[in-house]
Structure formats: C-alpha cells, structure tokens
Design a protein around this motif. Structure first.
Motif, mmCIF file in Angstrom:
data_model
loop_
_atom_site.group_PDB
_atom_site.id
_atom_site.type_symbol
_atom_site.label_atom_id
_atom_site.label_comp_id
_atom_site.label_asym_id
_atom_site.label_seq_id
_atom_site.Cartn_x
_atom_site.Cartn_y
_atom_site.Cartn_z
ATOM 1 N N ILE A 1 -8.094 -5.793 -1.891
ATOM 2 C CA ILE A 1 -7.971 -5.439 -0.471
ATOM 3 C C ILE A 1 -8.641 -4.325 -0.325
ATOM 4 O O ILE A 1 -8.675 -3.033 -0.735
ATOM 5 N N GLU A 2 -9.370 -4.260 0.944
ATOM 6 C CA GLU A 2 -10.033 -2.983 1.291
ATOM 7 C C GLU A 2 -9.247 -2.337 2.266
ATOM 8 O O GLU A 2 -8.591 -2.568 3.241
ATOM 9 N N ILE A 3 -8.958 -0.925 2.167
ATOM 10 C CA ILE A 3 -7.722 -0.272 2.649
ATOM 11 C C ILE A 3 -8.308 0.116 4.247
ATOM 12 O O ILE A 3 -7.345 -0.130 5.104
ATOM 13 N N CYS A 4 -9.446 0.236 4.487
ATOM 14 C CA CYS A 4 -9.903 0.656 5.795
ATOM 15 C C CYS A 4 -9.763 -0.860 6.615
ATOM 16 O O CYS A 4 -9.405 -0.737 7.806
ATOM 17 N N ASP A 5 -9.978 -1.858 5.967
ATOM 18 C CA ASP A 5 -10.065 -3.077 6.713
ATOM 19 C C ASP A 5 -8.437 -3.468 6.797
ATOM 20 O O ASP A 5 -8.133 -4.003 8.095
ATOM 21 N N LEU A 6 -7.646 -3.055 5.871
ATOM 22 C CA LEU A 6 -6.059 -3.536 6.254
ATOM 23 C C LEU A 6 -5.621 -2.308 7.581
ATOM 24 O O LEU A 6 -4.762 -2.781 8.243
ATOM 25 N N LEU B 1 0.880 -1.184 0.177
ATOM 26 C CA LEU B 1 -0.034 -0.056 0.010
ATOM 27 C C LEU B 1 0.553 1.192 0.101
ATOM 28 O O LEU B 1 0.469 2.177 -0.646
ATOM 29 N N ALA B 2 1.974 1.261 0.522
ATOM 30 C CA ALA B 2 2.822 2.312 1.012
ATOM 31 C C ALA B 2 3.514 2.700 -0.451
ATOM 32 O O ALA B 2 3.869 3.924 -0.682
ATOM 33 N N LEU B 3 3.762 1.655 -1.343
ATOM 34 C CA LEU B 3 4.457 1.892 -2.405
ATOM 35 C C LEU B 3 3.571 2.119 -3.877
ATOM 36 O O LEU B 3 3.870 2.482 -4.645
ATOM 37 N N ALA B 4 2.106 2.059 -3.570
ATOM 38 C CA ALA B 4 1.242 2.292 -4.401
ATOM 39 C C ALA B 4 0.912 3.684 -4.820
ATOM 40 O O ALA B 4 1.362 4.529 -4.168
ATOM 41 N N SER C 1 -10.211 4.336 -4.936
ATOM 42 C CA SER C 1 -11.914 3.704 -4.741
ATOM 43 C C SER C 1 -11.803 3.235 -3.105
ATOM 44 O O SER C 1 -12.787 2.786 -2.953
ATOM 45 N N GLY C 2 -10.853 3.244 -2.561
ATOM 46 C CA GLY C 2 -10.786 2.550 -1.198
ATOM 47 C C GLY C 2 -10.405 1.195 -1.209
ATOM 48 O O GLY C 2 -10.346 0.566 -0.115
ATOM 49 N N SER C 3 -9.993 0.672 -2.180
ATOM 50 C CA SER C 3 -9.605 -0.675 -2.273
ATOM 51 C C SER C 3 -8.506 -0.782 -3.399
ATOM 52 O O SER C 3 -8.187 0.200 -4.115
ATOM 53 N N MET C 4 -7.696 -1.950 -3.168
ATOM 54 C CA MET C 4 -6.467 -1.748 -4.151
ATOM 55 C C MET C 4 -6.336 -3.541 -4.510
ATOM 56 O O MET C 4 -6.388 -4.357 -3.850
ATOM 57 N N PHE D 1 -7.440 -1.124 9.802
ATOM 58 C CA PHE D 1 -7.973 -1.613 11.095
ATOM 59 C C PHE D 1 -7.155 -3.003 11.632
ATOM 60 O O PHE D 1 -6.806 -3.182 12.719
ATOM 61 N N ALA D 2 -6.911 -3.722 10.653
ATOM 62 C CA ALA D 2 -6.099 -5.065 11.134
ATOM 63 C C ALA D 2 -4.828 -4.634 11.559
ATOM 64 O O ALA D 2 -4.322 -5.125 12.653
ATOM 65 N N ALA D 3 -4.271 -3.493 11.159
ATOM 66 C CA ALA D 3 -2.790 -3.105 11.459
ATOM 67 C C ALA D 3 -2.850 -2.500 12.721
ATOM 68 O O ALA D 3 -2.033 -2.666 13.655
ATOM 69 N N SER D 4 -3.830 -1.678 13.079
ATOM 70 C CA SER D 4 -4.133 -1.041 14.253
ATOM 71 C C SER D 4 -4.304 -2.091 15.553
ATOM 72 O O SER D 4 -4.030 -1.972 16.538
ATOM 73 N N LYS D 5 -5.073 -3.386 15.134
ATOM 74 C CA LYS D 5 -5.385 -4.228 16.076
ATOM 75 C C LYS D 5 -4.129 -5.113 16.221
ATOM 76 O O LYS D 5 -3.593 -5.219 17.511
ATOM 77 N N ARG D 6 -3.213 -5.151 15.677
ATOM 78 C CA ARG D 6 -1.799 -5.946 15.989
ATOM 79 C C ARG D 6 -0.941 -5.104 16.263
ATOM 80 O O ARG D 6 -0.286 -5.425 17.419
ATOM 81 N N ILE D 7 -0.799 -3.635 16.261
ATOM 82 C CA ILE D 7 -0.148 -2.793 16.982
ATOM 83 C C ILE D 7 -0.438 -3.030 18.287
ATOM 84 O O ILE D 7 0.308 -2.929 19.212
ATOM 85 N N GLU D 8 -1.851 -3.047 18.591
ATOM 86 C CA GLU D 8 -2.424 -2.922 20.131
ATOM 87 C C GLU D 8 -1.980 -4.201 20.821
ATOM 88 O O GLU D 8 -1.624 -4.172 21.896
#
Length: 98
Positions: free
Chosen positions: A44-49, A15-18, A25-28, A51-58
C-alpha cells in the motif's frame, strides 16, 4: 489500490500498528488472510491510503449534514415527523462504515 468501506479502517489500523521502519519508504506491505484462511499480501502507498481515508471522512460528514438538515426541515414542518427523522438519522449513522 482501491479501498472499500469495509477494508479502509483495517488498513489504517495496520498502518497505526506498524513500526516506523516498515513505512519509511512511503509504502508498506500488508499481510492478511481471506475468509478461507489463505494468506496473501499487498503493498500500500501511504499517501493513497491517507487520501482514500480523507475522501471517506468527507463523504460521512456530508451524509451526516444532509441527514441533520432533513431532520431540521421535517421537524419545522410537522413535529410528528421527528420520530421518523431520528430513525433515518440512526440508519444513516449505522450504515456508515469507514
């Protein structure tokens, strides 16, 4: 889509390289290869990604706090346990894959 400890960082780096037009569109669409070299893709849905990243950080932050609390408590009870506590902290940190 479900993200694992092993692929979450990879999806975030993709995502960072895209280019912005790739995710407006909110997905990629992500294209990659498996271990056998077979090409595949997924959307992939960017919001879902995110959210998953924030949960993993927590999860990682919680593990670090618990481990530090364990070290603090064992050091106050028995200073010789400090080496064991540091070993456990290192193992916990090394086992943390995003």
């Amino acid at each position: 889509m479900k993200y694992s400890k092993k692929n979450l960082a990879w999806f975030l780096s993709e995502l960072a390289l895209a280019e912005p037009e790739q995710y407006e569109s909110g997905s990629m669409e992500i294209i990659g290869e498996d271990e056998q070299g077979r090409e595949g893709s997924c959307e992939i849905e960017i919001c879902d990604l995110a959210f998953a990243a924030s949960k993993r950080i927590e999860e990682l932050e919680s593990t670090i706090k618990q481990t530090i609390g364990f070290i603090d408590s064992t050091r106050s009870l028995n200073p010789e346990d400090g080496d064991e506590s540091l070993r456990l902290l290192r193992e916990a940190i090394e086992g943390m894959e995003i």
